[in-house]
Write an enzyme that holds these catalytic residues in place. Structure first.
Site, PDB file in Angstrom:
ATOM      1  N   GLU A 128       7.896   2.563  -6.228  1.00  0.00           N
ATOM      2  CA  GLU A 128       7.673   1.989  -4.607  1.00  0.00           C
ATOM      3  C   GLU A 128       8.198   3.237  -3.728  1.00  0.00           C
ATOM      4  O   GLU A 128       8.031   4.336  -3.616  1.00  0.00           O
ATOM      5  CB  GLU A 128       8.919   1.147  -4.899  1.00  0.00           C
ATOM      6  CG  GLU A 128       8.975   0.168  -3.215  1.00  0.00           C
ATOM      7  CD  GLU A 128       7.934  -0.921  -2.668  1.00  0.00           C
ATOM      8  OE1 GLU A 128       7.061  -0.294  -2.120  1.00  0.00           O
ATOM      9  OE2 GLU A 128       8.902  -1.996  -2.814  1.00  0.00           O
ATOM     10  N   ASP A 129       7.665   3.256  -2.390  1.00  0.00           N
ATOM     11  CA  ASP A 129       7.479   3.490  -1.442  1.00  0.00           C
ATOM     12  C   ASP A 129       8.825   4.684  -0.893  1.00  0.00           C
ATOM     13  O   ASP A 129       9.947   5.295  -0.814  1.00  0.00           O
ATOM     14  CB  ASP A 129       6.864   3.215   0.007  1.00  0.00           C
ATOM     15  CG  ASP A 129       6.922   2.046  -0.274  1.00  0.00           C
ATOM     16  OD1 ASP A 129       7.935   1.062  -0.646  1.00  0.00           O
ATOM     17  OD2 ASP A 129       5.853   1.378   1.564  1.00  0.00           O
TER      18      ASP A 129
ATOM     19  N   ASP B 196      14.761  -0.324   0.971  1.00  0.00           N
ATOM     20  CA  ASP B 196      15.932  -0.022   2.595  1.00  0.00           C
ATOM     21  C   ASP B 196      16.243  -1.774   2.525  1.00  0.00           C
ATOM     22  O   ASP B 196      18.148  -1.024   1.952  1.00  0.00           O
ATOM     23  CB  ASP B 196      14.768  -0.921   3.470  1.00  0.00           C
ATOM     24  CG  ASP B 196      15.051  -0.925   5.124  1.00  0.00           C
ATOM     25  OD1 ASP B 196      16.151  -0.014   5.234  1.00  0.00           O
ATOM     26  OD2 ASP B 196      14.449  -1.088   5.747  1.00  0.00           O
TER      27      ASP B 196
ATOM     28  N   ASP C 214       3.227   3.823   6.773  1.00  0.00           N
ATOM     29  CA  ASP C 214       2.639   3.060   7.566  1.00  0.00           C
ATOM     30  C   ASP C 214       3.420   2.898   9.197  1.00  0.00           C
ATOM     31  O   ASP C 214       4.669   2.936   8.787  1.00  0.00           O
ATOM     32  CB  ASP C 214       1.615   2.200   7.545  1.00  0.00           C
ATOM     33  CG  ASP C 214       2.227   1.255   7.714  1.00  0.00           C
ATOM     34  OD1 ASP C 214       2.973   0.661   6.679  1.00  0.00           O
ATOM     35  OD2 ASP C 214       1.623   0.041   8.103  1.00  0.00           O
TER      36      ASP C 214
ATOM     37  N   ARG D   9      -0.652   6.758   7.264  1.00  0.00           N
ATOM     38  CA  ARG D   9       0.138   6.587   6.391  1.00  0.00           C
ATOM     39  C   ARG D   9      -0.714   8.246   5.627  1.00  0.00           C
ATOM     40  O   ARG D   9      -0.308   8.362   4.229  1.00  0.00           O
ATOM     41  CB  ARG D   9      -0.829   5.575   5.827  1.00  0.00           C
ATOM     42  CG  ARG D   9      -0.444   4.144   5.176  1.00  0.00           C
ATOM     43  CD  ARG D   9      -1.460   3.575   4.449  1.00  0.00           C
ATOM     44  NE  ARG D   9      -1.233   1.925   4.888  1.00  0.00           N
ATOM     45  CZ  ARG D   9      -0.372   1.374   4.843  1.00  0.00           C
ATOM     46  NH1 ARG D   9       1.139   1.306   4.235  1.00  0.00           N
ATOM     47  NH2 ARG D   9       0.076  -0.512   4.958  1.00  0.00           N
TER      48      ARG D   9
ATOM     49  N   LYS E 139       0.783  -1.153   0.379  1.00  0.00           N
ATOM     50  CA  LYS E 139      -0.158  -0.061   0.074  1.00  0.00           C
ATOM     51  C   LYS E 139       0.846   1.715  -0.133  1.00  0.00           C
ATOM     52  O   LYS E 139       0.734   2.302  -0.672  1.00  0.00           O
ATOM     53  CB  LYS E 139      -0.906  -0.384   1.143  1.00  0.00           C
ATOM     54  CG  LYS E 139      -1.696  -1.127   1.370  1.00  0.00           C
ATOM     55  CD  LYS E 139      -2.222  -1.232   2.998  1.00  0.00           C
ATOM     56  CE  LYS E 139      -3.348  -2.551   2.799  1.00  0.00           C
ATOM     57  NZ  LYS E 139      -3.730  -2.075   3.898  1.00  0.00           N
ATOM     58  N   GLY E 140       2.243   1.021   0.582  1.00  0.00           N
ATOM     59  CA  GLY E 140       2.652   2.265   0.547  1.00  0.00           C
ATOM     60  C   GLY E 140       3.232   3.386  -0.282  1.00  0.00           C
ATOM     61  O   GLY E 140       3.540   4.554   0.079  1.00  0.00           O
TER      62      GLY E 140
ATOM     63  N   PHE F 116      13.705   4.971  10.676  1.00  0.00           N
ATOM     64  CA  PHE F 116      11.771   4.270  10.787  1.00  0.00           C
ATOM     65  C   PHE F 116      11.106   5.547   9.774  1.00  0.00           C
ATOM     66  O   PHE F 116      11.000   6.075  11.700  1.00  0.00           O
ATOM     67  CB  PHE F 116      11.539   3.212  11.253  1.00  0.00           C
ATOM     68  CG  PHE F 116      10.282   2.643  10.879  1.00  0.00           C
ATOM     69  CD1 PHE F 116      10.049   1.215  10.231  1.00  0.00           C
ATOM     70  CD2 PHE F 116       8.691   2.940  10.637  1.00  0.00           C
ATOM     71  CE1 PHE F 116       9.640   0.368   9.660  1.00  0.00           C
ATOM     72  CE2 PHE F 116       8.239   2.469  10.108  1.00  0.00           C
ATOM     73  CZ  PHE F 116       7.976   1.292  10.239  1.00  0.00           C
ATOM     74  N   VAL F 117      10.436   5.525   9.262  1.00  0.00           N
ATOM     75  CA  VAL F 117       9.301   6.654   8.794  1.00  0.00           C
ATOM     76  C   VAL F 117       9.094   6.354   8.037  1.00  0.00           C
ATOM     77  O   VAL F 117       7.633   5.434   8.129  1.00  0.00           O
ATOM     78  CB  VAL F 117      10.084   7.693   7.721  1.00  0.00           C
ATOM     79  CG1 VAL F 117      11.792   7.740   7.311  1.00  0.00           C
ATOM     80  CG2 VAL F 117      10.456   6.742   6.240  1.00  0.00           C
TER      81      VAL F 117
ATOM     82  N   LYS G 205      17.208   4.502   1.607  1.00  0.00           N
ATOM     83  CA  LYS G 205      18.010   3.928   3.058  1.00  0.00           C
ATOM     84  C   LYS G 205      19.588   3.484   2.699  1.00  0.00           C
ATOM     85  O   LYS G 205      19.709   1.966   2.652  1.00  0.00           O
ATOM     86  CB  LYS G 205      17.252   3.192   4.425  1.00  0.00           C
ATOM     87  CG  LYS G 205      16.727   4.015   4.700  1.00  0.00           C
ATOM     88  CD  LYS G 205      15.730   2.978   6.038  1.00  0.00           C
ATOM     89  CE  LYS G 205      14.574   3.573   5.809  1.00  0.00           C
ATOM     90  NZ  LYS G 205      13.752   2.423   7.484  1.00  0.00           N
TER      91      LYS G 205
END
Ligand code: 5GP
Length: 174
Positions: free
Chosen positions: A98-99, A102, A158, A164, A42-43, A151-152, A130
């Site tokens: 993509e959000d 990582d 979310d 979100r 969902k990001g 962590f964001v 990141k």
């Protein structure tokens, strides 16, 4: 139970909008025959919708859902397709939206399964990256912002399905 954390704004809503606009210009320049956007749910849903509105008319889109983190802040390394694309991508100019990248495990998996479907081009746009967390060298053509190992949340991202809807990116638990 609703838990409130201290949050600091890392990237403002205005800075995100400026960057998304310039990413769209780059993407338009590289996709002269149009682009098929694949939004990773969902990001990436807010990033996708802002990006799409800055792209020209010959843009189509589809959605995919994968599981990566569940409700914790630690990567499991396990990736599972929860919802697949609605139409074939063979011969198309595809852009994964993509959000955040990582460790790179989720994106590598996604790129592998989509490449196996023979798109003409397969490129990737990530709002955030990141780099210090990378476990696998994954190619991302368009990166919005490189950030530190924090962590964001916000702008689609979310924590346990919350935050979100924030218009900015915030660091949680700082
Ligand atoms: P990777 O497989 O690259 O380790 O993780 C990618 C996925 O993990 C992202 O699509 C996102 O869902 C989640 N993720 C990684 N870092 C963060 C973060 O800082 N905040 C949030 N909300 N999700 C993250």
């Amino acid at each position: 139970m609703l838990v409130y954390f201290a949050m600091n704004v890392l990237i403002s809503a205005d800075d995100i909008q400026d960057r998304v606009r310039s990413l769209a210009k780059e993407i338009e320049r590289d996709h002269t025959e149009g682009v098929h956007l694949v939004c990773v749910l969902k990001g990436a849903f807010i990033f996708l919708s802002d990006l799409a509105r800055h792209l020209p008319g010959n843009t189509t889109l589809d959605f995919m859902a994968v599981s990566s983190y569940g409700t914790s802040t630690k990567s499991s390394g396990q990736v599972q397709v929860l919802k697949d694309l609605g139409s074939p991508i063979e011969g198309r100019d595809v852009l994964i939206v993509e959000d955040i990248v990582d460790t790179g495990l989720t994106l590598t998996y996604l790129q592998d399964i989509l490449r196996a479907r023979s798109p003409r081009h397969l490129r990737t746009a990530c709002l955030l990256s990141k780099p210090s967390r990378r476990k696998i060298d994954v190619k991302v053509e368009y990166v919005g912002f490189s950030i530190e190992d924090k962590f964001v949340v916000g702008y689609g991202l979310d924590y346990a399905e919350q935050y979100r809807n924030l218009p900015h990116i915030a660091v949680i638990g700082d």
